[in-house]
Motif scaffolding. Structure first.
Motif, PDB file in Angstrom:
ATOM      1  N   THR A 139      19.232  38.257  52.653  1.00 38.51           N
ATOM      2  CA  THR A 139      18.895  36.858  52.906  1.00 38.51           C
ATOM      3  C   THR A 139      19.821  35.897  52.180  1.00 38.51           C
ATOM      4  O   THR A 139      19.924  34.732  52.549  1.00 38.51           O
ATOM      5  CB  THR A 139      17.446  36.574  52.472  1.00 38.51           C
ATOM      6  N   SER A 140      20.480  36.376  51.137  1.00 38.63           N
ATOM      7  CA  SER A 140      21.359  35.506  50.359  1.00 38.63           C
ATOM      8  C   SER A 140      22.529  36.312  49.799  1.00 38.63           C
ATOM      9  O   SER A 140      22.472  37.536  49.684  1.00 38.63           O
ATOM     10  CB  SER A 140      20.593  34.841  49.212  1.00 38.63           C
ATOM     11  N   PHE A 141      23.579  35.602  49.459  1.00 37.83           N
ATOM     12  CA  PHE A 141      24.752  36.224  48.842  1.00 37.83           C
ATOM     13  C   PHE A 141      25.448  35.178  47.989  1.00 37.83           C
ATOM     14  O   PHE A 141      25.249  33.971  48.154  1.00 37.83           O
ATOM     15  CB  PHE A 141      25.714  36.766  49.902  1.00 37.83           C
ATOM     16  N   HIS A 142      26.260  35.634  47.050  1.00 39.08           N
ATOM     17  CA  HIS A 142      27.054  34.749  46.202  1.00 39.08           C
ATOM     18  C   HIS A 142      28.524  34.862  46.583  1.00 39.08           C
ATOM     19  O   HIS A 142      29.008  35.963  46.903  1.00 39.08           O
ATOM     20  CB  HIS A 142      26.902  35.120  44.727  1.00 39.08           C
ATOM     21  N   VAL A 143      29.231  33.747  46.519  1.00 40.74           N
ATOM     22  CA  VAL A 143      30.683  33.792  46.643  1.00 40.74           C
ATOM     23  C   VAL A 143      31.248  34.188  45.279  1.00 40.74           C
ATOM     24  O   VAL A 143      30.565  34.091  44.261  1.00 40.74           O
ATOM     25  CB  VAL A 143      31.257  32.424  47.083  1.00 40.74           C
ATOM     26  N   PRO A 144      32.489  34.677  45.231  1.00 40.05           N
ATOM     27  CA  PRO A 144      33.066  35.047  43.931  1.00 40.05           C
ATOM     28  C   PRO A 144      33.108  33.853  42.985  1.00 40.05           C
ATOM     29  O   PRO A 144      33.286  32.712  43.420  1.00 40.05           O
ATOM     30  CB  PRO A 144      34.483  35.510  44.298  1.00 40.05           C
ATOM     31  N   ASP A 145      32.930  34.128  41.707  1.00 44.27           N
ATOM     32  CA  ASP A 145      33.066  33.087  40.692  1.00 44.27           C
ATOM     33  C   ASP A 145      34.401  33.298  39.992  1.00 44.27           C
ATOM     34  O   ASP A 145      34.533  34.127  39.090  1.00 44.27           O
ATOM     35  CB  ASP A 145      31.919  33.171  39.677  1.00 44.27           C
ATOM     36  N   LEU A 146      35.415  32.569  40.429  1.00 39.64           N
ATOM     37  CA  LEU A 146      36.773  32.746  39.912  1.00 39.64           C
ATOM     38  C   LEU A 146      37.182  31.619  38.981  1.00 39.64           C
ATOM     39  O   LEU A 146      38.371  31.474  38.665  1.00 39.64           O
ATOM     40  CB  LEU A 146      37.758  32.854  41.083  1.00 39.64           C
ATOM     41  N   ARG A 147      36.237  30.846  38.513  1.00 39.21           N
ATOM     42  CA  ARG A 147      36.542  29.756  37.596  1.00 39.21           C
ATOM     43  C   ARG A 147      37.032  30.319  36.255  1.00 39.21           C
ATOM     44  O   ARG A 147      36.323  31.061  35.591  1.00 39.21           O
ATOM     45  CB  ARG A 147      35.307  28.881  37.385  1.00 39.21           C
ATOM     46  N   GLY A 148      38.250  29.953  35.869  1.00 36.73           N
ATOM     47  CA  GLY A 148      38.798  30.394  34.596  1.00 36.73           C
ATOM     48  C   GLY A 148      39.136  31.861  34.530  1.00 36.73           C
ATOM     49  O   GLY A 148      39.329  32.397  33.433  1.00 36.73           O
ATOM     50  N   ARG A 149      39.236  32.541  35.676  1.00 38.60           N
ATOM     51  CA  ARG A 149      39.485  33.978  35.701  1.00 38.60           C
ATOM     52  C   ARG A 149      40.757  34.312  36.480  1.00 38.60           C
ATOM     53  O   ARG A 149      41.106  33.633  37.439  1.00 38.60           O
ATOM     54  CB  ARG A 149      38.306  34.724  36.336  1.00 38.60           C
ATOM     55  N   PHE A 150      41.410  35.395  36.050  1.00 41.08           N
ATOM     56  CA  PHE A 150      42.529  35.953  36.792  1.00 41.08           C
ATOM     57  C   PHE A 150      41.993  36.987  37.783  1.00 41.08           C
ATOM     58  O   PHE A 150      40.938  37.580  37.570  1.00 41.08           O
ATOM     59  CB  PHE A 150      43.515  36.642  35.845  1.00 41.08           C
ATOM     60  N   LEU A 151      42.754  37.231  38.845  1.00 42.78           N
ATOM     61  CA  LEU A 151      42.394  38.261  39.806  1.00 42.78           C
ATOM     62  C   LEU A 151      43.063  39.586  39.431  1.00 42.78           C
ATOM     63  O   LEU A 151      44.179  39.600  38.915  1.00 42.78           O
ATOM     64  CB  LEU A 151      42.841  37.858  41.214  1.00 42.78           C
ATOM     65  N   ARG A 152      42.360  40.674  39.677  1.00 40.62           N
ATOM     66  CA  ARG A 152      42.902  42.011  39.399  1.00 40.62           C
ATOM     67  C   ARG A 152      42.483  42.956  40.522  1.00 40.62           C
ATOM     68  O   ARG A 152      41.344  42.928  40.978  1.00 40.62           O
ATOM     69  CB  ARG A 152      42.371  42.526  38.061  1.00 40.62           C
ATOM     70  N   GLY A 153      43.416  43.785  40.958  1.00 41.70           N
ATOM     71  CA  GLY A 153      43.107  44.737  42.009  1.00 41.70           C
ATOM     72  C   GLY A 153      42.125  45.797  41.541  1.00 41.70           C
ATOM     73  O   GLY A 153      42.150  46.226  40.377  1.00 41.70           O
ATOM     74  N   VAL A 154      41.240  46.223  42.440  1.00 45.66           N
ATOM     75  CA  VAL A 154      40.320  47.320  42.123  1.00 45.66           C
ATOM     76  C   VAL A 154      41.155  48.553  41.790  1.00 45.66           C
ATOM     77  O   VAL A 154      42.124  48.872  42.483  1.00 45.66           O
ATOM     78  CB  VAL A 154      39.385  47.600  43.315  1.00 45.66           C
TER      79      VAL A 154
END
Length: 257
Positions: A139-154
């Motif tokens: 019924t619900s989902f969250h979008v990624p929280d990328l505030r102040g964060r770097f991206l890293r591959g799995v």
């Protein structure tokens, strides 16, 4: 109006082309009485670009009469084609850097701020990312929280993220943990050591001192042997609040529909 939808789709597609630098195909865009025609001819006397949409419902020749039903069906085909092309260029669930403010995010995109949304409001995005970033996924989902964060591959078992198994959920009690998309990881400094240099500036016999304060067992031994004055040079704390590379701040946004 159908032609207004097409105009909006065209403008949106052109923005995507400018943003990602993809090669433009031959759209064959023409205006007839204010209507935008993309990839096929909907008015007599204008050429049809058959290779762009080979399954177009009608192929008109110069001077052919056009009915309202034929025109509406042709417009519907154009809208479907543009929608399909958009999904191939930037699929729903794609994350890109946005150099503007949250107030100027284009239609169809959401800020990656960890917010919760209804699956009914954004069914395509919910289907694409599920509950990886939080929510129940039904019924619900969250979008990624990328505030102040770097991206890293799995990591996917490569060992490049040696602590992948310790990654935690992005939302309290929901979202992926461990080596899964959406999991988060606190900052950390890799284990290392610093050498300590011991100077013996005075080798004359007599009582010795080992720096100031508690000098430990080694200092006690040196003093007991009366080797002279012992000065310990120790590293001091330097740096800021975190370990980081040179960087520039951007907003991250995710395509929602």
């Amino acid at each position: 109006m159908q032609h207004e939808r097409i105009e909006q789709r065209i403008e949106r597609l052109e923005r995507l082309e400018r943003r990602y630098g993809c090669a433009r195909r031959t759209w064959g865009r023409r205006r007839v009485s204010g209507l935008a025609v993309v990839g096929l001819m909907v008015a007599a006397g204008l050429p049809m670009v058959a290779h762009t949409y080979p399954d177009a419902p009608y192929a008109f020749a110069p001077g052919d009469p056009i009915s309202a039903d034929e025109m509406n069906e042709s417009f519907a085909h154009v809208v479907d084609g543009i929608t399909t092309l958009e999904s191939r260029v930037v699929p729903v669930g794609s994350v890109v850097a946005w150099a503007g403010s949250p107030a100027t995010i284009p239609s169809g995109w959401l800020l990656c701020d960890g917010a919760e949304y209804s699956t009914m409001t954004y069914p395509d995005l919910s289907a694409a990312i599920g509950s990886a970033h939080g929510g129940d996924g039904a019924t619900s989902f969250h979008v990624p929280d990328l505030r102040g964060r770097f991206l890293r591959g799995v990591d996917e078992g490569t060992g490049r993220d040696p602590d992948a198994g310790d990654r935690v959920q992005p939302q309290e009690g929901s979202g992926n943990a461990g080596d899964g998309v959406g999991s988060v990881q606190d900052d950390e400094l890799r284990s290392h050591s610093h050498g300590t240099v011991i100077n013996f500036p005075d080798n004359a016999p007599g009582p010795g001192t080992f720096g100031t304060g508690t000098h430990g067992v080694f200092g006690d031994v040196m003093i007991a042997l009366s080797v002279g004055t012992v000065n310990a040079q120790r590293s001091s704390a330097e740096g800021g609040a975190e370990t980081r590379p040179v960087n520039v701040a951007m907003h991250f946004i995710i395509r929602a529909d």
